[in-house]
Write a protein that holds these residues in place. Structure first.
Motif, PDB file in Angstrom:
ATOM      1  N   GLU A 136      60.088  59.798   8.148  1.00 40.67           N
ATOM      2  CA  GLU A 136      59.298  60.212   9.631  1.00 40.67           C
ATOM      3  C   GLU A 136      58.133  59.686   8.567  1.00 40.67           C
ATOM      4  N   VAL A 137      57.378  58.971   9.673  1.00 43.53           N
ATOM      5  CA  VAL A 137      56.442  57.975   9.222  1.00 43.53           C
ATOM      6  C   VAL A 137      54.787  58.373  10.139  1.00 43.53           C
ATOM      7  N   LEU A 138      53.644  58.090   9.917  1.00 38.53           N
ATOM      8  CA  LEU A 138      52.715  58.008  10.557  1.00 38.53           C
ATOM      9  C   LEU A 138      52.101  56.298  10.272  1.00 38.53           C
ATOM     10  N   GLY A 139      51.169  56.177  11.166  1.00 33.94           N
ATOM     11  CA  GLY A 139      50.331  54.684  11.616  1.00 33.94           C
ATOM     12  C   GLY A 139      49.934  54.507  12.451  1.00 33.94           C
ATOM     13  N   TYR A 140      49.543  52.525  12.343  1.00 34.03           N
ATOM     14  CA  TYR A 140      49.176  52.111  13.684  1.00 34.03           C
ATOM     15  C   TYR A 140      50.212  51.249  13.400  1.00 34.03           C
ATOM     16  N   VAL A 141      49.735  50.030  15.030  1.00 35.05           N
ATOM     17  CA  VAL A 141      49.712  48.694  15.236  1.00 35.05           C
ATOM     18  C   VAL A 141      48.552  48.247  15.639  1.00 35.05           C
ATOM     19  N   ASP A 142      48.469  47.188  15.094  1.00 41.30           N
ATOM     20  CA  ASP A 142      47.363  46.447  16.000  1.00 41.30           C
ATOM     21  C   ASP A 142      47.373  45.391  17.262  1.00 41.30           C
ATOM     22  N   ASN A 143      48.791  45.830  17.719  1.00 43.06           N
ATOM     23  CA  ASN A 143      49.238  44.599  18.701  1.00 43.06           C
ATOM     24  C   ASN A 143      49.275  45.016  19.925  1.00 43.06           C
ATOM     25  N   ARG A 144      48.542  46.667  20.104  1.00 40.50           N
ATOM     26  CA  ARG A 144      48.790  47.168  21.278  1.00 40.50           C
ATOM     27  C   ARG A 144      50.381  47.867  22.128  1.00 40.50           C
ATOM     28  N   SER A 145      50.717  48.061  21.148  1.00 40.85           N
ATOM     29  CA  SER A 145      52.056  48.516  21.185  1.00 40.85           C
ATOM     30  C   SER A 145      52.639  49.831  20.774  1.00 40.85           C
ATOM     31  N   GLY A 146      51.237  50.678  20.515  1.00 35.61           N
ATOM     32  CA  GLY A 146      52.009  52.057  20.472  1.00 35.61           C
ATOM     33  C   GLY A 146      52.109  53.479  21.412  1.00 35.61           C
ATOM     34  N   GLN A 147      51.584  52.667  22.178  1.00 36.07           N
ATOM     35  CA  GLN A 147      52.429  53.499  23.631  1.00 36.07           C
ATOM     36  C   GLN A 147      53.356  53.311  23.771  1.00 36.07           C
ATOM     37  N   ALA A 148      54.937  53.270  23.859  1.00 35.90           N
ATOM     38  CA  ALA A 148      56.311  53.095  23.829  1.00 35.90           C
ATOM     39  C   ALA A 148      57.024  53.957  23.233  1.00 35.90           C
ATOM     40  N   GLU A 149      58.835  53.687  23.558  1.00 33.73           N
ATOM     41  CA  GLU A 149      59.712  54.484  22.798  1.00 33.73           C
ATOM     42  C   GLU A 149      59.574  54.427  21.576  1.00 33.73           C
ATOM     43  N   PHE A 150      59.610  52.754  21.523  1.00 25.81           N
ATOM     44  CA  PHE A 150      60.146  51.741  20.094  1.00 25.81           C
ATOM     45  C   PHE A 150      58.308  51.088  19.842  1.00 25.81           C
ATOM     46  N   ALA A 151      58.452  51.204  18.902  1.00 25.11           N
ATOM     47  CA  ALA A 151      57.048  49.771  18.295  1.00 25.11           C
ATOM     48  C   ALA A 151      57.900  49.883  16.892  1.00 25.11           C
ATOM     49  N   ALA A 152      57.554  47.843  16.523  1.00 23.14           N
ATOM     50  CA  ALA A 152      57.308  47.516  14.945  1.00 23.14           C
ATOM     51  C   ALA A 152      56.368  47.201  14.278  1.00 23.14           C
ATOM     52  N   VAL A 153      56.401  47.914  13.231  1.00 21.58           N
ATOM     53  CA  VAL A 153      55.029  48.201  13.016  1.00 21.58           C
ATOM     54  C   VAL A 153      55.070  47.879  11.480  1.00 21.58           C
ATOM     55  N   PRO A 154      53.982  46.945  11.010  1.00 19.93           N
ATOM     56  CA  PRO A 154      54.054  46.437   9.858  1.00 19.93           C
ATOM     57  C   PRO A 154      54.109  47.773   8.580  1.00 19.93           C
ATOM     58  N   THR A 155      54.518  47.784   7.044  1.00 20.74           N
ATOM     59  CA  THR A 155      54.853  49.107   6.696  1.00 20.74           C
ATOM     60  C   THR A 155      53.764  48.987   6.231  1.00 20.74           C
ATOM     61  N   ALA A 156      52.314  48.186   5.523  1.00 26.31           N
ATOM     62  CA  ALA A 156      51.747  48.119   5.240  1.00 26.31           C
ATOM     63  C   ALA A 156      50.413  49.479   6.375  1.00 26.31           C
ATOM     64  N   HIS A 157      51.409  49.129   7.373  1.00 26.86           N
ATOM     65  CA  HIS A 157      50.661  50.269   8.620  1.00 26.86           C
ATOM     66  C   HIS A 157      50.700  51.686   8.581  1.00 26.86           C
ATOM     67  N   LEU A 158      52.092  52.170   7.633  1.00 25.48           N
ATOM     68  CA  LEU A 158      52.349  53.490   7.570  1.00 25.48           C
ATOM     69  C   LEU A 158      52.181  54.369   6.487  1.00 25.48           C
ATOM     70  N   THR A 159      52.555  55.622   6.381  1.00 28.96           N
ATOM     71  CA  THR A 159      52.195  56.631   5.279  1.00 28.96           C
ATOM     72  C   THR A 159      53.531  57.812   6.277  1.00 28.96           C
ATOM     73  N   PRO A 160      54.260  58.685   5.233  1.00 21.95           N
ATOM     74  CA  PRO A 160      54.949  58.933   5.261  1.00 21.95           C
ATOM     75  C   PRO A 160      55.001  60.887   6.096  1.00 21.95           C
ATOM     76  N   ARG A 161      54.539  60.923   6.835  1.00 22.74           N
ATOM     77  CA  ARG A 161      54.378  62.452   7.366  1.00 22.74           C
ATOM     78  C   ARG A 161      54.736  63.371   6.844  1.00 22.74           C
ATOM     79  N   PRO A 162      53.197  63.903   6.554  1.00 19.04           N
ATOM     80  CA  PRO A 162      53.462  65.181   5.461  1.00 19.04           C
ATOM     81  C   PRO A 162      55.096  66.450   6.764  1.00 19.04           C
ATOM     82  N   GLN A 163      55.416  67.141   5.200  1.00 22.87           N
ATOM     83  CA  GLN A 163      56.356  68.227   5.917  1.00 22.87           C
ATOM     84  C   GLN A 163      55.567  68.956   6.887  1.00 22.87           C
TER      85      GLN A 163
END
Length: 306
Positions: free
Chosen positions: A87-114
């Protein structure tokens, strides 16, 4: 087929719609995230309207969105830093985040804290790191008196709390309906509108050391007229004003990632910083979400929940 927000032309909220799209395929150093929450941001309105086409030209049909949180469901080639099910949180730079699925660079993600709600995790990056960058640009120190315009919006609400945590006295400019939140978080509230300079003088008889503009309009000019040194004035909105007066223009891209996002998430999940959410909407109600964002002066973030 999965669904994603799309637009075929520049314009108002009416150009936004949802469509079935091919499931993204993660490339090298990317993972596929099943999105559980995706934030909305004021800059996306300007992008949609074409006001920022010189910086971020569209390639229609165009997606939308940066902030997101969700579950990793597929790994790209050679990815070993994450696993399916993370479970992760983060961002994309290519305007694709508002979707059911998104391809995200690993460097843009961090774990979602419990324990962090999905809607908070999915709206953290842009507002939180922009606030962090604005305060870094100002070099906020213990004992500073800081004025924040737009103090209860997405960026402003983070900036208020981070500045208080840094030891500053915070004066927050906000609508009267949100001033109670400022008091609860240790800030001095003042109202927008005519006479705001006098109200700032009354709240800070010893003067103002720094000014963060998270609203726009003429607040950079006001800050300079109040006697704040230009290098201690920052705006996240008014690039032209920053250039005109020698102030600083701050963006979330100015702080190290994903370290800053991870630090911010830790502050939120431990309760040191509150991340207000003003409303949530299903993905297919994206236009309604932006109506609240653009017209309602919300206290906190507006979040899409696919």
């Amino acid at each position: 087929m999965p669904m994603a927000v799309r637009m075929d032309r520049y314009g108002g909220r009416e150009v936004l719609y949802t469509a079935d799209v091919d499931r993204p395929v993660p490339g090298p150093d990317e993972v596929l995230v099943q999105v559980r929450a995706a934030g909305t941001n004021p800059a996306e309105t300007k992008i949609r309207e074409g006001a920022m086409s010189g910086m971020w030209p569209a390639d229609f049909p165009q997606g939308q969105g940066s902030d997101l949180a969700g579950t990793v469901v597929e790994l790209g080639p050679d990815v070993d830093s994450l696993s399916e099910g993370d479970e992760v949180l983060g961002y994309v730079d290519n305007r694709s985040g508002q979707a059911e699925f998104a391809a995200v660079p690993t460097a843009h993600l961090t774990p979602r804290p419990q324990g962090m709600p999905w809607e908070v995790a999915g709206s953290l990056k842009v507002a939180g790191t922009t606030a962090w960058a604005g305060l870094d640009a100002l070099g906020i120190r213990p004992g500073d008196t800081l004025v924040i315009a737009g103090a209860t919006g997405g960026v402003g609400s983070f900036a208020v709390q981070l500045a208080k945590r840094a030891g500053a006295t915070v004066i927050g400019i906000a609508g009267e309906e949100h001033q109670g939140w400022l008091v609860e978080h240790g800030a001095i509230p003042i109202a927008y509108g005519p006479g705001v300079a006098d109200r700032i003088h009354d709240a800070a008889p010893g003067g103002v050391d720094a000014f963060l503009d998270a609203f726009g309009a003429d607040y950079v000019q006001l800050a300079v007229e109040l006697g704040v040194r230009p290098e201690r004035v920052a705006t996240i909105v008014d690039r032209a004003g920053a250039d005109r007066y020698g102030a600083r223009f701050a963006t979330g891209g100015m702080v190290p990632m994903p370290e800053t996002l991870r630090d911010l998430a830790d502050l939120v999940v431990t309760g040191e910083v509150e991340a207000p959410v003003a409303g949530t909407y299903p993905l297919d109600q994206v236009a309604d979400a932006y109506r609240q964002l653009e017209q309602g002066h919300p206290q906190g973030k507006i979040v899409l929940v696919p």
